[in-house]
Each structure stands twice: as structure tokens, then as C-alpha cells.
Design a protein around this motif. Structure first.
Motif, PDB file in Angstrom:
ATOM      1  N   ILE A 224       0.858  -1.186   0.000  1.00 24.19           N
ATOM      2  CA  ILE A 224       0.000   0.000   0.000  1.00 24.19           C
ATOM      3  C   ILE A 224       0.894   1.235   0.000  1.00 24.19           C
ATOM      4  O   ILE A 224       1.753   1.383   0.879  1.00 24.19           O
ATOM      5  N   VAL A 225       0.695   2.105  -0.967  1.00 22.64           N
ATOM      6  CA  VAL A 225       1.512   3.313  -1.103  1.00 22.64           C
ATOM      7  C   VAL A 225       0.712   4.499  -0.571  1.00 22.64           C
ATOM      8  O   VAL A 225      -0.370   4.809  -1.064  1.00 22.64           O
ATOM      9  N   VAL A 226       1.266   5.163   0.441  1.00 22.98           N
ATOM     10  CA  VAL A 226       0.587   6.276   1.099  1.00 22.98           C
ATOM     11  C   VAL A 226       1.407   7.545   0.917  1.00 22.98           C
ATOM     12  O   VAL A 226       2.635   7.533   1.064  1.00 22.98           O
ATOM     13  N   SER A 227       0.741   8.641   0.624  1.00 17.27           N
ATOM     14  CA  SER A 227       1.458   9.901   0.383  1.00 17.27           C
ATOM     15  C   SER A 227       1.709  10.658   1.689  1.00 17.27           C
ATOM     16  O   SER A 227       1.316  11.815   1.838  1.00 17.27           O
ATOM     17  N   LYS A 228       2.360   9.992   2.619  1.00 19.17           N
ATOM     18  CA  LYS A 228       2.794  10.600   3.876  1.00 19.17           C
ATOM     19  C   LYS A 228       4.198  10.120   4.184  1.00 19.17           C
ATOM     20  O   LYS A 228       4.631   9.057   3.712  1.00 19.17           O
ATOM     21  N   SER A 229       4.909  10.885   4.996  1.00 16.90           N
ATOM     22  CA  SER A 229       6.293  10.527   5.297  1.00 16.90           C
ATOM     23  C   SER A 229       6.376   9.351   6.257  1.00 16.90           C
ATOM     24  O   SER A 229       5.456   9.094   7.050  1.00 16.90           O
ATOM     25  N   LEU A 230       7.478   8.631   6.200  1.00 17.76           N
ATOM     26  CA  LEU A 230       7.707   7.505   7.101  1.00 17.76           C
ATOM     27  C   LEU A 230       7.772   7.977   8.552  1.00 17.76           C
ATOM     28  O   LEU A 230       7.347   7.282   9.470  1.00 17.76           O
ATOM     29  N   LYS A 231       8.280   9.171   8.761  1.00 19.83           N
ATOM     30  CA  LYS A 231       8.401   9.714  10.114  1.00 19.83           C
ATOM     31  C   LYS A 231       7.051   9.784  10.822  1.00 19.83           C
ATOM     32  O   LYS A 231       6.952   9.471  12.012  1.00 19.83           O
ATOM     33  N   SER A 232       6.004  10.174  10.108  1.00 22.54           N
ATOM     34  CA  SER A 232       4.687  10.299  10.738  1.00 22.54           C
ATOM     35  C   SER A 232       4.179   8.951  11.218  1.00 22.54           C
ATOM     36  O   SER A 232       3.494   8.850  12.247  1.00 22.54           O
ATOM     37  N   PHE A 233       4.511   7.873  10.506  1.00 23.66           N
ATOM     38  CA  PHE A 233       4.098   6.537  10.916  1.00 23.66           C
ATOM     39  C   PHE A 233       5.021   5.973  11.999  1.00 23.66           C
ATOM     40  O   PHE A 233       4.590   5.190  12.849  1.00 23.66           O
ATOM     41  N   ASP A 234       6.269   6.374  11.965  1.00 22.67           N
ATOM     42  CA  ASP A 234       7.228   5.971  13.002  1.00 22.67           C
ATOM     43  C   ASP A 234       6.693   6.356  14.379  1.00 22.67           C
ATOM     44  O   ASP A 234       6.678   5.555  15.321  1.00 22.67           O
ATOM     45  N   GLU A 235       6.229   7.588  14.506  1.00 20.84           N
ATOM     46  CA  GLU A 235       5.729   8.082  15.790  1.00 20.84           C
ATOM     47  C   GLU A 235       4.472   7.343  16.231  1.00 20.84           C
ATOM     48  O   GLU A 235       4.281   7.073  17.419  1.00 20.84           O
ATOM     49  N   LYS A 236       3.608   6.984  15.294  1.00 20.07           N
ATOM     50  CA  LYS A 236       2.368   6.278  15.636  1.00 20.07           C
ATOM     51  C   LYS A 236       2.621   4.827  16.030  1.00 20.07           C
ATOM     52  O   LYS A 236       2.000   4.302  16.957  1.00 20.07           O
ATOM     53  N   LEU A 237       3.515   4.168  15.303  1.00 24.54           N
ATOM     54  CA  LEU A 237       3.682   2.725  15.457  1.00 24.54           C
ATOM     55  C   LEU A 237       4.746   2.307  16.463  1.00 24.54           C
ATOM     56  O   LEU A 237       4.799   1.138  16.854  1.00 24.54           O
ATOM     57  N   ALA A 238       5.580   3.241  16.891  1.00 28.71           N
ATOM     58  CA  ALA A 238       6.669   2.916  17.824  1.00 28.71           C
ATOM     59  C   ALA A 238       6.211   2.156  19.073  1.00 28.71           C
ATOM     60  O   ALA A 238       6.906   1.241  19.526  1.00 28.71           O
ATOM     61  N   PRO A 239       5.053   2.467  19.659  1.00 30.03           N
ATOM     62  CA  PRO A 239       4.629   1.726  20.865  1.00 30.03           C
ATOM     63  C   PRO A 239       4.166   0.296  20.591  1.00 30.03           C
ATOM     64  O   PRO A 239       3.868  -0.444  21.529  1.00 30.03           O
ATOM     65  N   TYR A 240       4.100  -0.104  19.315  1.00 28.84           N
ATOM     66  CA  TYR A 240       3.513  -1.396  18.974  1.00 28.84           C
ATOM     67  C   TYR A 240       4.490  -2.307  18.216  1.00 28.84           C
ATOM     68  O   TYR A 240       4.192  -2.806  17.132  1.00 28.84           O
ATOM     69  N   SER A 241       5.659  -2.505  18.788  1.00 29.61           N
ATOM     70  CA  SER A 241       6.667  -3.443  18.255  1.00 29.61           C
ATOM     71  C   SER A 241       7.310  -2.990  16.951  1.00 29.61           C
ATOM     72  O   SER A 241       7.940  -3.790  16.257  1.00 29.61           O
ATOM     73  N   PHE A 242       7.176  -1.721  16.616  1.00 26.17           N
ATOM     74  CA  PHE A 242       7.827  -1.215  15.410  1.00 26.17           C
ATOM     75  C   PHE A 242       9.066  -0.417  15.792  1.00 26.17           C
ATOM     76  O   PHE A 242       9.074   0.304  16.787  1.00 26.17           O
ATOM     77  N   ILE A 243      10.104  -0.565  14.978  1.00 24.21           N
ATOM     78  CA  ILE A 243      11.358   0.126  15.260  1.00 24.21           C
ATOM     79  C   ILE A 243      11.972   0.613  13.946  1.00 24.21           C
ATOM     80  O   ILE A 243      11.940  -0.095  12.923  1.00 24.21           O
ATOM     81  N   ARG A 244      12.495   1.805  13.980  1.00 24.97           N
ATOM     82  CA  ARG A 244      13.163   2.395  12.801  1.00 24.97           C
ATOM     83  C   ARG A 244      14.584   1.850  12.771  1.00 24.97           C
ATOM     84  O   ARG A 244      15.385   2.110  13.672  1.00 24.97           O
ATOM     85  N   ILE A 245      14.915   1.080  11.749  1.00 24.23           N
ATOM     86  CA  ILE A 245      16.243   0.485  11.665  1.00 24.23           C
ATOM     87  C   ILE A 245      17.157   1.237  10.702  1.00 24.23           C
ATOM     88  O   ILE A 245      18.357   0.947  10.625  1.00 24.23           O
ATOM     89  N   HIS A 246      16.559   2.172   9.986  1.00 26.57           N
ATOM     90  CA  HIS A 246      17.302   2.866   8.940  1.00 26.57           C
ATOM     91  C   HIS A 246      16.478   4.092   8.566  1.00 26.57           C
ATOM     92  O   HIS A 246      15.271   4.149   8.826  1.00 26.57           O
ATOM     93  N   GLN A 247      17.104   5.068   7.951  1.00 28.98           N
ATOM     94  CA  GLN A 247      16.361   6.253   7.512  1.00 28.98           C
ATOM     95  C   GLN A 247      15.198   5.885   6.605  1.00 28.98           C
ATOM     96  O   GLN A 247      14.158   6.549   6.599  1.00 28.98           O
ATOM     97  N   ARG A 248      15.350   4.791   5.879  1.00 27.96           N
ATOM     98  CA  ARG A 248      14.328   4.403   4.895  1.00 27.96           C
ATOM     99  C   ARG A 248      13.389   3.302   5.370  1.00 27.96           C
ATOM    100  O   ARG A 248      12.386   3.023   4.703  1.00 27.96           O
ATOM    101  N   TYR A 249      13.693   2.659   6.525  1.00 26.54           N
ATOM    102  CA  TYR A 249      12.918   1.477   6.888  1.00 26.54           C
ATOM    103  C   TYR A 249      12.413   1.482   8.328  1.00 26.54           C
ATOM    104  O   TYR A 249      13.159   1.792   9.265  1.00 26.54           O
ATOM    105  N   LEU A 250      11.142   1.081   8.459  1.00 29.86           N
ATOM    106  CA  LEU A 250      10.494   0.884   9.753  1.00 29.86           C
ATOM    107  C   LEU A 250       9.956  -0.542   9.748  1.00 29.86           C
ATOM    108  O   LEU A 250       9.177  -0.916   8.876  1.00 29.86           O
ATOM    109  N   ILE A 251      10.381  -1.345  10.729  1.00 30.86           N
ATOM    110  CA  ILE A 251       9.999  -2.759  10.707  1.00 30.86           C
ATOM    111  C   ILE A 251       9.184  -3.153  11.937  1.00 30.86           C
ATOM    112  O   ILE A 251       9.264  -2.522  12.986  1.00 30.86           O
TER     113      ILE A 251
END
Length: 244
Positions: A177-204
Motif C-alpha cells: 500500500i503506497v501512502v502519500s505521507k512521510s515515514l516519520k509520521s508513521f514511526d511516531e504512531k507505530l513505535a509503541p507497537y513493536s515497530f522500530i526504525r532500523i534505517h532512515q528508509r525502513y520501519l519494521i
């Protein structure tokens, strides 16, 4: 246009009415309500174009009113006092809300969106998602691409990648799914739920990590995708994996 204010704080009601009167003379306030019962009654009596709805009323949650109008054609401007869970649920559901104490400018901007018909697109799906997130431990997130609005359980997301100003979500079912928002905005939302930013380009989602190659500084995910880990994120990733 016409509106209704459902709010149990008289001062807030007065402030909203003054803002509307001073900035939007063409908008008429049809009435106000301070409780769930009166809110339902006044909505059945009138046909407003939009409403202001406080999510915390003296006799319960404002969402109870919306359950009586499953196919509501009026638009909603939510107002809430600070609540970590409510705010997270709003953000995951892509619903607009105003946080108390608010400024006249914030109210004006919200009304402008209503007038321009830019608020509450796919309102029913977003409301359903909000109510799920607000009342459940499992979370869903609204992801909107060019053609569709996707409601996705966050545990189904394997990783997200940044592509210029877009974010690409890769799901467990192999859908992207391609969303027209930055990865940073999702990083902040998903961080409390087992997501971690491993690279400038990737959130896993670390629940899908199969192997971390320390020497190569790469991770292998359950869908066999290999992603780089930046040196700055290496130790953070190792600590997160040890907690699994």
C-alpha cells in the motif's frame, strides 16, 4: 450551513458560539446539548450539516450518540481533553480532532475543512476503526492510497519503507500500500507497537524478524526480505530483539 454543539461545558459552548458568530455569519447554530440523551434527541429533530462533539460527556462517551446514527450524513468535528488512548485512536483512524484547550484559529480551520468538503471522507470506515482502536487492545490503522482507504490490523504490517515523500507498506499477505505521507509520521504512531526504525528508509515490525546479521548489519524478515540496519540504530535493534 447549520450546526449543532454537543458539549457539557457551558464556557466551551459559549466560546464556540462566539467563534462561529464572529467568523462564519452564514452558519447557524440550531441548538446545543449537554448529554447523550439530549444529543440524540436534538439530532433527530434537526438535520445539521455538521456537529461539534465532545467525546467525554457527563453521562458517558459522545460516541454513544453516533451509534444511533450509523449512516449519518452530517460531518463531525471532535473535541477532546487530553487522553493518550483517545489521541492514539484518532491518529490511527485518520480522523480529525481538536484538543482542549483550543484556539479560535483551530476551530476556524476545522470549520473551513467542513465547508470545503475536505473533512471526514470515508467517515463511516474511519469511525468504525476509531471505535475499534478505542475499545480494543488490538489496533487497526487507516492507510489511504490514491484509489482506496485500507483498514489494516497493525500486526499484519511486516515493514514500511520510505520512497521520497511516500511510504510503502508491505503486509503479511504480500500486498503493498503506497501512502502519500512521510515515514516519520508513521514511526511516531507505530513505535509503541513493536515497530522500530532500523534505517532512515525502513520501519519494521520486530515480530517478523527471523535473523539479524551483526557483521553485515542486515536483517532477514519472515517474507525473506533483507534490509540494511544503520550503525546508529544497531544497538537499539539488538536491545529490542533481546526483549522478544
Amino acid at each position: 450551513m447549520n450546526c449543532i454543539i454537543i458539549e457539557d461545558n457551558k464556557n466551551t459552548v459559549d466560546v464556540l458560539q462566539d467563534i462561529i458568530k464572529n467568523n462564519f455569519p452564514s452558519i447557524k447554530v440550531l441548538g446545543t446539548a449537554t448529554s447523550i440523551e439530549k444529543g440524540i434527541s436534538i439530532l433527530n429533530t434537526y438535520k445539521p450539516d455538521f456537529i461539534f462533539l465532545d467525546i467525554n460527556l457527563d453521562d458517558g462517551e459522545g460516541f454513544s450518540i453516533l451509534k444511533e446514527f450509523p449512516n449519518a450524513d452530517f460531518k463531525i468535528i471532535f473535541i477532546t481533553s487530553y487522553s493518550k488512548y483517545a489521541i492514539q485512536a484518532f491518529k490511527f483512524s485518520a480522523l480529525d480532532f481538536i484538543l482542549k484547550p483550543f484556539t479560535p484559529n483551530e476551530i476556524c480551520q476545522a470549520i473551513d475543512k467542513v465547508i470545503e468538503n475536505k473533512i471526514n471522507n470515508d467517515q463511516k470506515e474511519k469511525l468504525d476503526t476509531f471505535l475499534h482502536n478505542y475499545n480494543s487492545q488490538s489496533k487497526k490503522i487507516v492507510l489511504s492510497d490514491i484509489d482506496h482507504l485500507h483498514v489494516v490490523p497493525i500486526e499484519e504490517i511486516i515493514y514500511a519503507s520510505s520512497e521520497n515523500s511516500y511510504t510503502i507498506f508491505t503486509l503479511k499477505n504480500k500486498e503493498e500500500i503506497v501512502v502519500s505521507k512521510s515515514l516519520k509520521s508513521f514511526d511516531e504512531k507505530l513505535a509503541p507497537y513493536s515497530f522500530i526504525r532500523i534505517h532512515q528508509r525502513y520501519l519494521i515490525n520486530i515480530e517478523y524478524v527471523e535473523k539479524f546479521h551483526k557483521k553485515n548489519e542486515e536483517i532477514l524478515l519472515s517474507n525473506k526480505t533483507i534490509l540494511p540496519v544503520s550503525k546508529a540504530k544497531k544497538e537499539q535493534l539488538i536491545r529490542a530483539l533481546k526483549k522478544l
